[in-house]
Design a protein around this motif. Structure first.
Motif, PDB file in Angstrom:
ATOM      1  N   ASN A   1       0.927  -0.890   0.031  1.00  0.00           N
ATOM      2  CA  ASN A   1      -0.122   0.112   0.054  1.00  0.00           C
ATOM      3  C   ASN A   1       0.728   1.301  -0.266  1.00  0.00           C
ATOM      4  N   ALA A   2       1.642   1.346   0.721  1.00  0.00           N
ATOM      5  CA  ALA A   2       2.771   2.283   1.112  1.00  0.00           C
ATOM      6  C   ALA A   2       3.404   2.725  -0.309  1.00  0.00           C
ATOM      7  N   VAL A   3       3.812   1.851  -0.998  1.00  0.00           N
ATOM      8  CA  VAL A   3       4.449   1.845  -2.343  1.00  0.00           C
ATOM      9  C   VAL A   3       3.085   2.344  -3.355  1.00  0.00           C
ATOM     10  N   LYS A   4       2.012   1.685  -3.313  1.00  0.00           N
ATOM     11  CA  LYS A   4       1.040   1.946  -4.288  1.00  0.00           C
ATOM     12  C   LYS A   4       0.647   3.366  -4.133  1.00  0.00           C
ATOM     13  N   PHE A   5       0.387   3.957  -2.966  1.00  0.00           N
ATOM     14  CA  PHE A   5      -0.200   5.498  -2.728  1.00  0.00           C
ATOM     15  C   PHE A   5       0.859   6.443  -2.623  1.00  0.00           C
TER      16      PHE A   5
ATOM     17  N   GLY B   1      -6.628  -2.975  -7.163  1.00  0.00           N
ATOM     18  CA  GLY B   1      -6.772  -3.481  -5.898  1.00  0.00           C
ATOM     19  C   GLY B   1      -8.383  -3.786  -5.600  1.00  0.00           C
ATOM     20  N   THR B   2      -8.683  -4.358  -4.433  1.00  0.00           N
ATOM     21  CA  THR B   2     -10.051  -4.806  -4.177  1.00  0.00           C
ATOM     22  C   THR B   2     -10.366  -4.148  -2.777  1.00  0.00           C
ATOM     23  N   GLY B   3      -9.432  -3.706  -2.174  1.00  0.00           N
ATOM     24  CA  GLY B   3      -9.900  -3.161  -0.687  1.00  0.00           C
ATOM     25  C   GLY B   3      -9.756  -4.279   0.151  1.00  0.00           C
ATOM     26  N   LEU B   4      -9.142  -5.454   0.022  1.00  0.00           N
ATOM     27  CA  LEU B   4      -9.154  -6.612   0.854  1.00  0.00           C
ATOM     28  C   LEU B   4      -8.136  -6.513   1.880  1.00  0.00           C
ATOM     29  N   GLY B   5      -7.024  -5.866   1.326  1.00  0.00           N
ATOM     30  CA  GLY B   5      -5.636  -6.173   1.781  1.00  0.00           C
ATOM     31  C   GLY B   5      -5.793  -5.719   3.372  1.00  0.00           C
ATOM     32  N   LEU B   6      -6.141  -4.496   3.584  1.00  0.00           N
ATOM     33  CA  LEU B   6      -6.137  -4.054   4.948  1.00  0.00           C
ATOM     34  C   LEU B   6      -7.039  -4.824   5.812  1.00  0.00           C
ATOM     35  N   SER B   7      -8.228  -5.142   5.293  1.00  0.00           N
ATOM     36  CA  SER B   7      -9.263  -6.286   6.320  1.00  0.00           C
ATOM     37  C   SER B   7      -8.714  -7.271   6.604  1.00  0.00           C
TER      38      SER B   7
ATOM     39  N   PHE C   1     -13.475  -4.622   1.459  1.00  0.00           N
ATOM     40  CA  PHE C   1     -13.888  -4.044   0.059  1.00  0.00           C
ATOM     41  C   PHE C   1     -13.906  -2.818   0.091  1.00  0.00           C
ATOM     42  N   THR C   2     -13.379  -1.800   1.154  1.00  0.00           N
ATOM     43  CA  THR C   2     -13.354  -0.507   1.145  1.00  0.00           C
ATOM     44  C   THR C   2     -12.327   0.259   0.725  1.00  0.00           C
ATOM     45  N   GLN C   3     -12.288   1.150  -0.490  1.00  0.00           N
ATOM     46  CA  GLN C   3     -11.338   1.929  -0.624  1.00  0.00           C
ATOM     47  C   GLN C   3     -11.593   3.346  -0.417  1.00  0.00           C
ATOM     48  N   VAL C   4     -10.539   4.268  -0.360  1.00  0.00           N
ATOM     49  CA  VAL C   4     -10.796   5.835  -0.046  1.00  0.00           C
ATOM     50  C   VAL C   4     -11.778   6.406  -1.022  1.00  0.00           C
ATOM     51  N   LYS C   5     -11.274   6.210  -2.180  1.00  0.00           N
ATOM     52  CA  LYS C   5     -12.103   6.820  -3.181  1.00  0.00           C
ATOM     53  C   LYS C   5     -12.656   5.551  -4.261  1.00  0.00           C
TER      54      LYS C   5
HETATM   55  N1  LIG Z   1      -0.480   3.908   2.500  1.00  0.00           N
HETATM   56  C1  LIG Z   1      -1.449   4.399   2.279  1.00  0.00           C
HETATM   57  N2  LIG Z   1      -1.727   5.734   1.879  1.00  0.00           N
HETATM   58  C2  LIG Z   1      -2.917   6.142   1.473  1.00  0.00           C
HETATM   59  N3  LIG Z   1      -3.973   5.494   1.360  1.00  0.00           N
HETATM   60  C3  LIG Z   1      -4.134   4.094   1.780  1.00  0.00           C
HETATM   61  C4  LIG Z   1      -2.782   3.607   2.130  1.00  0.00           C
HETATM   62  N4  LIG Z   1      -3.053   2.197   2.678  1.00  0.00           N
HETATM   63  C5  LIG Z   1      -4.304   2.223   2.385  1.00  0.00           C
HETATM   64  N5  LIG Z   1      -4.932   3.332   1.789  1.00  0.00           N
HETATM   65  C6  LIG Z   1      -6.357   3.247   1.428  1.00  0.00           C
HETATM   66  O1  LIG Z   1      -7.167   2.339   1.901  1.00  0.00           O
HETATM   67  C7  LIG Z   1      -7.742   1.479   1.188  1.00  0.00           C
HETATM   68  C8  LIG Z   1      -7.843   0.099   1.722  1.00  0.00           C
HETATM   69  O2  LIG Z   1      -6.594  -0.510   1.492  1.00  0.00           O
HETATM   70  P1  LIG Z   1      -6.431  -1.924   1.200  1.00  0.00           P
HETATM   71  O3  LIG Z   1      -5.060  -2.521   1.151  1.00  0.00           O
HETATM   72  O4  LIG Z   1      -7.342  -2.751   2.071  1.00  0.00           O
HETATM   73  O5  LIG Z   1      -6.876  -2.257  -0.269  1.00  0.00           O
HETATM   74  P2  LIG Z   1      -6.492  -1.849  -1.737  1.00  0.00           P
HETATM   75  O6  LIG Z   1      -4.685  -1.872  -1.597  1.00  0.00           O
HETATM   76  O7  LIG Z   1      -7.190  -0.989  -2.463  1.00  0.00           O
HETATM   77  O8  LIG Z   1      -6.515  -3.165  -2.514  1.00  0.00           O
HETATM   78  P3  LIG Z   1      -5.846  -4.764  -2.345  1.00  0.00           P
HETATM   79  O9  LIG Z   1      -4.978  -4.506  -1.061  1.00  0.00           O
HETATM   80  O10 LIG Z   1      -6.931  -5.483  -1.639  1.00  0.00           O
HETATM   81  O11 LIG Z   1      -5.187  -5.040  -3.437  1.00  0.00           O
HETATM   82  C9  LIG Z   1      -7.017   1.681  -0.163  1.00  0.00           C
HETATM   83  O12 LIG Z   1      -7.758   1.706  -1.391  1.00  0.00           O
HETATM   84  C10 LIG Z   1      -6.596   3.257   0.096  1.00  0.00           C
HETATM   85  O13 LIG Z   1      -7.723   4.138  -0.434  1.00  0.00           O
END
Ligand SMILES: Nc1ncnc2c1ncn2[C@@H]1O[C@H](COP(=O)(O)OP(=O)(O)OP(=O)(O)O)[C@@H](O)[C@H]1O
Ligand SMILES: [Mg+2]
Lengths: 125, 591
Positions: free
Chosen positions: B327-331, B389-395, B376-380
């Motif tokens: 996530n850190a790298v992604k965002f 991504g699907t928003g499953l990672g953090l859950s 299944f939640t993402q910020v936007k």
């Molecule tokens: N380091 C971060 N910086 C900014 N936003 C974040 C960060 N980590 C998570 N988020 C927000 O939280 C949401 C949920 O994160 P999560 O890891 O559950 O899902 P994802 O990364 O979108 O998809 P997945 O992990 O299932 O591939 C993300 O979609 C993003 O909006």
């Protein structure tokens, strides 16, 4: 579920063990499908038979979680606690089966090419 | 009560009246005293009655009014007596009243409800008017009793209103009930569908892990191989796209599987030794390739006192950190990502590690911080489009950390960056030496063991009757290991057919009890009744059910093998009942 351990416990070669496991996956899934249908239809006899089959086979393979769940279903059926508890346990059993399938596929000899993607290296062993 | 006296009586009438009074008087003569008393009593009642009581003569003039009546008209008694309603009431009311009164005088009893305004308030009166007979049939006037029923009326009205109210409430309730019923049956229907969907999902997931993962691995693997070959820029792009999409799909499948496993409480955690620092480095290595496209650097620092060995589930531990780093790298577009690993707490047996991942990325609005840990939640909404991504990672992280006795949480400032924390309670390793490899017990004995378990001399020939393919296969394998040659039957009937066709080919029968078509006991009975009295028939049945053994033996079976099948047991029984007896050189596996 650890195939190596189970193979050892059953004193089988891993290959044989894997083969039986796959057989169980196939027949067990089938039995669980039958079980679910029978429960839905309210066919106690069929359901009990299917649960019994899953229980026995999984116990033989030392898949104790699955066996226990199947046993619970069988008991509920015999006690005629029909819908109260069966459905829930059935669902767990289904998930357990998936879990088992997943474990199985993960532990199956990974192809040298793709194994890396699928299976992060275990450390400590 | 005073007798109505009409001042317009004709002479004849008067005579008649007097005659009547006379008659009455004569009739009453003997009871004079009593009559006087009754009359006084009656008088008292009339005087004190709350109801207005009046008597009108044939010309509708009042000849008697009681005090209640006076109060009602707010007139003294003299002002009413000898007057008619025309003198007292407004002409309209008087006319109406007169009409009714004439009716009464013609012999009908009339009840009426009339409304009068008294002191500015509407009052309802219930009036009973009866014709007053003189002697014989002749009517000489009317008597009226009028009661103010305003209160009762109001109560009635209130009651009616309340009733109407209740009725409408009832209707509403019925409506609501109907809606509820509808909703319930709808919910049931949905639940049933969900149940079915769940089942379908389970089946699907199970299939997915195999049917999708395998070809997907093929796609990814071959895409990777293709990338090793000379490609032009466009081709390279496309292949990379294929690989990336494949990897996304794969991780989605893994996530969904993980998620449903955690939800169902089926996630098992191992307890094995691992080096947390090594694990951190490994995660960094996995993440590093993703930094290349961005202006990102990565730092991994470990706090003081971090042990070289802890005991827990390294795969799950890594999964959480990998997710957070991912996530850190992604965002984050540019800047630094720092992974830290510290000891938060320690006691004799356990150690709590605190991992933090700091980024300088887009951050998360305060209000959304709590939601991102939901499945299944993402910020936007746009997140999916932009970042995938699907928003499953953090859950998944949240649940995994919870099961590891820790937690995952975040702090963040929009456009500044986020810090994700992860704690996990691990056991201390009993093994102090760094770099020790813990090996499984050697499994090299297998070959020799195999040789040992082979029976020298002629093999025991077994007929195995068992319906479940898994049990059949396992039993067959174990029997073979015990030196048997195995033939199988899928139910009792088949076993009987096979055996009776060639009894000389078998030394022993292993018989499952519960089988379709014909169960083990039935098959045994047929064989024994058919004259096959000596062939050993071994029952195989769940050992949990006590009494089974007795039933089997009473049913003509020779011995009993408890399920779940154990190799030693099978070997023991084969040896015990083989025609070769104890001569077999089977050596049980040392345990
Ligand atoms: N380091 C971060 N910086 C900014 N936003 C974040 C960060 N980590 C998570 N988020 C927000 O939280 C949401 C949920 O994160 P999560 O890891 O559950 O899902 P994802 O990364 O979108 O998809 P997945 O992990 O299932 O591939 C993300 O979609 C993003 O909006
Ligand atoms: Mg993520």
């Amino acid at each position: 579920m650890n195939i190596a351990e189970i193979a050892e416990e059953l004193s089988l070669e891993e290959g044989d063990c894997l083969e039986i496991m796959e057989l169980f996956l196939e027949t067990g899934m089938d039995d669980i499908r039958k079980l679910a249908c029978a429960i839905e239809r309210g066919d106690m006899k069929q359901a009990a038979m299917a649960a019994h089959a899953v229980k026995g086979a999984s116990a033989n393979l030392r898949l104790l979680d699955l066996s226990e769940m199947a046993r619970q279903i069988e008991v509920s059926i015999h006690r005629e606690q029909w819908h109260d508890r069966c459905q829930e346990t059935l669902h767990l059993l289904q998930v357990g089966m998936i879990s088992f399938a997943d474990d199985l596929f993960r532990q199956r000899e990974p192809s040298p090419l793709f194994g890396r993607l699928n299976q992060p290296p275990r450390i400590g062993i | 009560m005073a007798r109505p006296i009409d001042d317009h009586l004709t002479r004849e009438q008067l005579v008649e009246e007097v005659a009547k009074l006379n008659r009455e008087l004569l009739e009453l003569e003997g009871k004079q005293e009593k009559t006087d008393a009754s009359r006084a009593e009656l008088q008292a009642i009339v005087e004190s009655a709350k109801d207005s009581i009046f008597i009108k003569n044939l010309s509708l003039k009042y000849t008697l009014v009681n005090p209640s009546m006076c109060r009602l008209y707010a007139l003294p008694q003299d002002a009413i007596l000898g007057k008619s309603d025309r003198d007292i009431l407004d002409s309209h009311t008087a006319l109406l009243t007169e009409e009714v009164d004439r009716n009464v005088l013609s012999g009908t009893v009339v009840e009426e409800e009339i409304c009068r305004i008294i002191d500015g308030c509407p009052h309802t009166f219930h009036t009973l008017k009866v014709p007053l007979p003189g002697g014989g049939e002749k009517i000489v006037g009317l008597c009226g009793i009028s009661r103010d029923i305003t209160d009762r009326k109001q109560a009635e009205e209130a009651l009616r209103n309340a009733k109407a109210d209740i009725e409408s409430k009832n209707r509403e309730l019925t409506d609501i009930n109907n809606q509820l019923d509808h909703a319930i049956s709808r919910a049931n229907e949905i639940a049933l569908r969900a149940e079915m969907a769940n089942f379908a999902k389970s089946q699907f997931l199970a299939g997915m892990s195999h049917d999708i993962r395998t070809p997907l691995n093929g796609i990814i693997g071959f895409a990777e191989m293709l990338l090793e070959t000379p490609l032009d820029a466009t081709q390279r792009d496309h292949v990379q796209m294929i690989r990336q999409s494949g990897q996304m799909l794969l991780s989605l499948i893994n996530d969904i599987l993980d998620f449903s496993r955690i939800e169902a409480g089926m996630m098992h955690f191992e307890a094995i030794d691992f080096d947390p620092r090594n694990l951190g480095l490994e995660v960094c290595n996995l993440i590093r390739p993703k930094l290349e496209a961005k202006a990102l650097s990565m730092t991994f620092r470990t706090g003081e006192g971090l042990p070289a060995r802890v005991k827990g589930d390294p795969a799950r531990f890594r999964q959480v950190i990998l997710n957070l780093m991912d996530n850190a790298v992604k965002f984050t577009e540019s800047g630094e990502i720092v992974l830290s690993m510290d000891v938060e707490e320690m006691n004799e047996t356990h150690i709590k590690l605190h991992i933090s991942v700091v980024d300088q990325g887009i951050g998360i609005p305060q209000g959304k911080l709590a939601y991102i840990f939901e499945p299944f939640t993402q910020v936007k909404r746009s997140t999916t489009r932009k970042y995938g991504g699907t928003g499953l990672g953090l859950s998944i992280c949240k649940r995994l950390s919870g099961q590891m006795g820790g937690d995952v949480w975040a702090e963040s400032a929009v456009d500044k960056g986020s810090t994700f924390h992860f704690t996990a309670l691990l056991s201390k390793s009993e093994n102090r030496l760094r770099g020790d490899r813990i090996n499984r017990p050697a499994r090299d004995a297998a070959d020799g063991e195999n040789r040992n378990s082979q029976v020298s001399g002629r093999s025991t020939r077994v007929l195995l009757a068992e319906d479940n393919p898994v049990n059949q296969k396992l039993a067959a394998l174990l029997l073979e290991k015990a030196g048997c040659v195995v033939d199988t039957a899928g139910n009792g009937k088949e076993a009987v057919t096979k055996y009776t066709a060639a009894p000389q080919d078998f030394d022993m029968i292993f018989m499952d009890i519960q089988m379709p078509e014909m169960n083990g006991l039935e098959a045994t009975k047929i064989l024994r009744d058919g004259g096959f009295g000596t062939i050993p028939i071994i029952a195989m049945t769940a050992h949990a059910m006590s009494g089974d053994r007795e039933i089997c033996l009473a049913g003509g079976m020779t011995d009993y093998l408890a399920k779940p099948i154990k190799r030693e047991e099978i070997a023991r029984i084969v040896k015990k009942w083989s025609p070769a007896g104890g001569q077999d050189s089977y050596v049980p596996r040392p345990s």
